[in-house]
Motif scaffolding. Structure first.
Motif, mmCIF file in Angstrom:
data_model
loop_
_atom_site.group_PDB
_atom_site.id
_atom_site.type_symbol
_atom_site.label_atom_id
_atom_site.label_comp_id
_atom_site.label_asym_id
_atom_site.label_seq_id
_atom_site.Cartn_x
_atom_site.Cartn_y
_atom_site.Cartn_z
ATOM 1 N N LEU A 36 -5.164 -16.296 -0.910
ATOM 2 C CA LEU A 36 -5.706 -17.075 0.199
ATOM 3 C C LEU A 36 -5.953 -16.211 1.432
ATOM 4 C CD1 LEU A 36 -3.780 -20.455 -0.137
ATOM 5 C CD2 LEU A 36 -5.716 -19.547 -1.448
ATOM 6 N N GLU A 37 -5.104 -15.209 1.647
ATOM 7 C CA GLU A 37 -5.351 -14.284 2.750
ATOM 8 C C GLU A 37 -6.633 -13.491 2.510
ATOM 9 O OE1 GLU A 37 -3.925 -13.811 5.663
ATOM 10 O OE2 GLU A 37 -2.393 -15.357 5.385
ATOM 11 N N ARG A 38 -6.903 -13.140 1.255
ATOM 12 C CA ARG A 38 -8.173 -12.474 0.927
ATOM 13 C C ARG A 38 -9.344 -13.387 1.254
ATOM 14 N NH1 ARG A 38 -9.615 -13.031 -5.035
ATOM 15 N NH2 ARG A 38 -9.747 -15.115 -4.134
ATOM 16 N N ASP A 39 -9.255 -14.675 0.881
ATOM 17 C CA ASP A 39 -10.336 -15.613 1.170
ATOM 18 C C ASP A 39 -10.532 -15.794 2.674
ATOM 19 O OD1 ASP A 39 -10.617 -15.928 -1.547
ATOM 20 O OD2 ASP A 39 -9.521 -17.822 -1.636
ATOM 21 N N LYS A 40 -9.442 -15.676 3.423
ATOM 22 C CA LYS A 40 -9.558 -15.764 4.880
ATOM 23 C C LYS A 40 -10.299 -14.544 5.428
ATOM 24 C CE LYS A 40 -6.153 -17.412 7.329
ATOM 25 N NZ LYS A 40 -4.861 -17.564 8.062
ATOM 26 N N ARG A 41 -10.004 -13.362 4.886
ATOM 27 C CA ARG A 41 -10.706 -12.164 5.345
ATOM 28 C C ARG A 41 -12.190 -12.233 4.985
ATOM 29 N NH1 ARG A 41 -6.155 -9.906 3.046
ATOM 30 N NH2 ARG A 41 -7.331 -9.035 1.278
ATOM 31 N N ALA A 60 0.827 -1.196 0.000
ATOM 32 C CA ALA A 60 0.000 0.000 0.000
ATOM 33 C C ALA A 60 0.864 1.249 0.000
ATOM 34 C CB ALA A 60 -0.927 -0.003 1.222
ATOM 35 N N ALA A 61 1.952 1.228 0.790
ATOM 36 C CA ALA A 61 2.849 2.368 0.836
ATOM 37 C C ALA A 61 3.523 2.602 -0.498
ATOM 38 C CB ALA A 61 3.911 2.151 1.928
ATOM 39 N N ALA A 62 3.733 1.500 -1.238
ATOM 40 C CA ALA A 62 4.389 1.602 -2.538
ATOM 41 C C ALA A 62 3.420 1.985 -3.637
ATOM 42 C CB ALA A 62 5.057 0.269 -2.884
ATOM 43 N N GLY A 63 2.147 2.111 -3.310
ATOM 44 C CA GLY A 63 1.153 2.476 -4.308
ATOM 45 C C GLY A 63 0.773 1.328 -5.205
ATOM 46 N N LEU A 64 0.854 0.087 -4.687
ATOM 47 C CA LEU A 64 0.606 -1.085 -5.524
ATOM 48 C C LEU A 64 -0.758 -1.689 -5.328
ATOM 49 C CD1 LEU A 64 3.986 -2.951 -5.087
ATOM 50 C CD2 LEU A 64 3.294 -1.520 -6.995
ATOM 51 N N GLY A 65 -1.574 -1.243 -4.360
ATOM 52 C CA GLY A 65 -2.788 -2.000 -4.033
ATOM 53 C C GLY A 65 -2.326 -3.294 -3.409
ATOM 54 N N THR A 66 -2.929 -4.418 -3.797
ATOM 55 C CA THR A 66 -2.456 -5.694 -3.275
ATOM 56 C C THR A 66 -1.157 -6.082 -3.932
ATOM 57 O OG1 THR A 66 -3.875 -6.775 -4.877
ATOM 58 C CG2 THR A 66 -4.693 -6.603 -2.636
ATOM 59 N N ALA A 67 -1.055 -5.863 -5.263
ATOM 60 C CA ALA A 67 0.174 -6.160 -5.976
ATOM 61 C C ALA A 67 -0.014 -5.802 -7.430
ATOM 62 C CB ALA A 67 0.540 -7.648 -5.842
ATOM 63 N N ALA A 68 1.088 -5.438 -8.089
ATOM 64 C CA ALA A 68 0.996 -5.123 -9.508
ATOM 65 C C ALA A 68 0.556 -6.332 -10.291
ATOM 66 C CB ALA A 68 2.362 -4.648 -10.008
ATOM 67 N N GLN A 69 -0.330 -6.119 -11.252
ATOM 68 C CA GLN A 69 -0.823 -7.151 -12.155
ATOM 69 C C GLN A 69 -1.794 -8.124 -11.492
ATOM 70 O OE1 GLN A 69 -0.210 -7.011 -15.439
ATOM 71 N NE2 GLN A 69 0.913 -5.147 -14.964
ATOM 72 N N THR A 70 -2.057 -7.962 -10.197
ATOM 73 C CA THR A 70 -3.043 -8.824 -9.558
ATOM 74 C C THR A 70 -4.435 -8.400 -9.980
ATOM 75 O OG1 THR A 70 -1.617 -9.053 -7.633
ATOM 76 C CG2 THR A 70 -3.918 -9.650 -7.344
ATOM 77 N N PRO A 71 -5.324 -9.350 -10.336
ATOM 78 C CA PRO A 71 -6.701 -8.964 -10.643
ATOM 79 C C PRO A 71 -7.301 -8.192 -9.471
ATOM 80 C CG PRO A 71 -6.331 -11.265 -11.196
ATOM 81 C CD PRO A 71 -5.105 -10.789 -10.460
ATOM 82 N N GLY A 72 -8.044 -7.122 -9.770
ATOM 83 C CA GLY A 72 -8.623 -6.302 -8.713
ATOM 84 C C GLY A 72 -9.542 -7.113 -7.825
ATOM 85 N N MET A 73 -9.495 -6.874 -6.524
ATOM 86 C CA MET A 73 -10.298 -7.627 -5.575
ATOM 87 C C MET A 73 -10.829 -6.648 -4.537
ATOM 88 S SD MET A 73 -7.750 -10.882 -5.261
ATOM 89 C CE MET A 73 -6.348 -9.778 -5.103
ATOM 90 N N ALA A 74 -11.969 -6.022 -4.831
ATOM 91 C CA ALA A 74 -12.452 -4.920 -4.010
ATOM 92 C C ALA A 74 -13.056 -5.372 -2.689
ATOM 93 C CB ALA A 74 -13.474 -4.105 -4.789
ATOM 94 N N GLU A 75 -13.519 -6.624 -2.603
ATOM 95 C CA GLU A 75 -14.117 -7.136 -1.374
ATOM 96 C C GLU A 75 -15.233 -6.214 -0.868
ATOM 97 O OE1 GLU A 75 -11.395 -8.361 1.678
ATOM 98 O OE2 GLU A 75 -9.871 -8.874 0.225
#
Length: 313
Positions: free
Chosen positions: A275-280, A11-26
């Motif tokens: 998997l951490e997203r699925d846990k949340r 997040a500090a790097a401005g990447l969201g979850t990660a570059a090129q990762t499909p968006g996951m707004a939850e």
């Protein structure tokens, strides 16, 4: 680095979850509390057929991998319909090399998951908004009738803020094909080769952004299978890892777990990003791991009338 620290760094790097990762707004649209679907003992769905229909190889494993495994465990026969050729998803490969390696990974996913067969429609990646939706619909109707599909898993045609045309075009074509496949006046020439009108009865729709979530699937029992499905998309996950490393390096940052041997880096990335997203998501519903869907099931409007008035013939 702790996985929770990874997200802080990203997040500090401005990447969201990660570059090129499909968006996951939850993010879910307000509505009634969703139904919790849990594992069923035995194989209550033996004889039923599902089709996973996505524009890209990794969409299904990432957003519905646990549910796919659950349905297969419960007796479903599964098919994978890949709408695009995935020519744009690799790290420093040519377009031709990218098509080939993703085709090989698609074959690996089908084998690992135990799906019956894969159908590639081979449209250009990121170009589905220039393809006739009717053309895609007709091809899907043919496959729904041929395979006698009971259930589909795909992107939500009503998901909000979807930026990828491949996703919303596929979703719209799937939704339209599900009900027109049951009409005897839609493409009746298909009946001359032995096909029959066929209704798709259930739909599990997932989304990258906000959607109306009315069904949550408990994937705790199948989370390891899901991780294996995602890992089978080797080239695409490698692209995500390397692109993330590149973006972090440009900001003077590094995640050690993403910088080692590629297979280990991919495994760590799958855990951290998916998997951490699925846990949340699971935690919101009192589950260990979960996947969210906009579910549309069969109509029960006439059930009471049929029970009261139907006669044996």
């Amino acid at each position: 680095m702790e996985r929770r620290e990874f997200f802080k760094v990203a997040a500090a790097a401005g990447l969201g979850t990660a570059a090129q990762t499909p968006g996951m707004a939850e993010t879910t649209v307000a509505g009634p509390a969703p139904f919790i679907e849990r594992a069923n003992p035995g194989q209550p769905h033996k004889g039923k057929v599902f089709a996973l229909i996505t524009p890209h190889l990794d969409d299904g494993p990432i957003f519905a991998g646990g549910t796919i495994a659950k349905l297969l465990n419960e007796g479903y026969t599964g098919y994978f319909i890949r709408v695009s050729n995935d020519e744009k998803d690799s790290y420093n490969l040519t377009m031709g090399e990218t098509v080939l390696v993703n085709e090989q990974d698609a074959a690996r996913f089908v084998e690992v998951a135990g799906l019956r067969k894969r159908y590639d429609l081979e449209y250009r990646n990121h170009g589905l908004d220039d393809v006739s939706r009717m053309e895609i619909r007709v091809r899907l109707i043919f496959l729904f009738r041929l395979l006698k599909v009971d259930t589909v898993l795909s992107y939500d045609p009503w998901g909000h803020y979807e930026e990828n045309p491949d996703h919303y075009v596929t979703a719209q074509a799937v939704e339209a094909a599900c009900w027109t496949a049951a009409d005897h006046l839609d493409f009746p020439e298909q009946f001359d080769v032995g096909l029959k009108a066929h209704s798709v009865r259930e739909k599990y729709y997932f989304a990258r952004g906000p959607q109306l979530v009315n069904r949550v699937v408990d994937i705790g029992p199948t989370i390891k299978q899901k991780a294996t499905y995602i890992a089978s998309c080797r080239n695409m996950i490698t692209n995500m890892v390397k692109s993330t490393n590149e973006s972090l390096a440009a900001r003077g940052l590094r995640i050690a777990a993403f910088s080692g041997p590629q297979e280990a880096a991919n495994e760590e990335y799958i855990q951290a990003a998916f998997l951490e997203r699925d846990k949340r998501i699971g935690a919101k519903y009192g589950l260990e791991y979960a996947e969210e869907f906009h579910y549309i099931g069969p109509s029960h409007e006439l059930d009471d009338y049929i029970r009261a008035h139907a006669q044996r013939i």
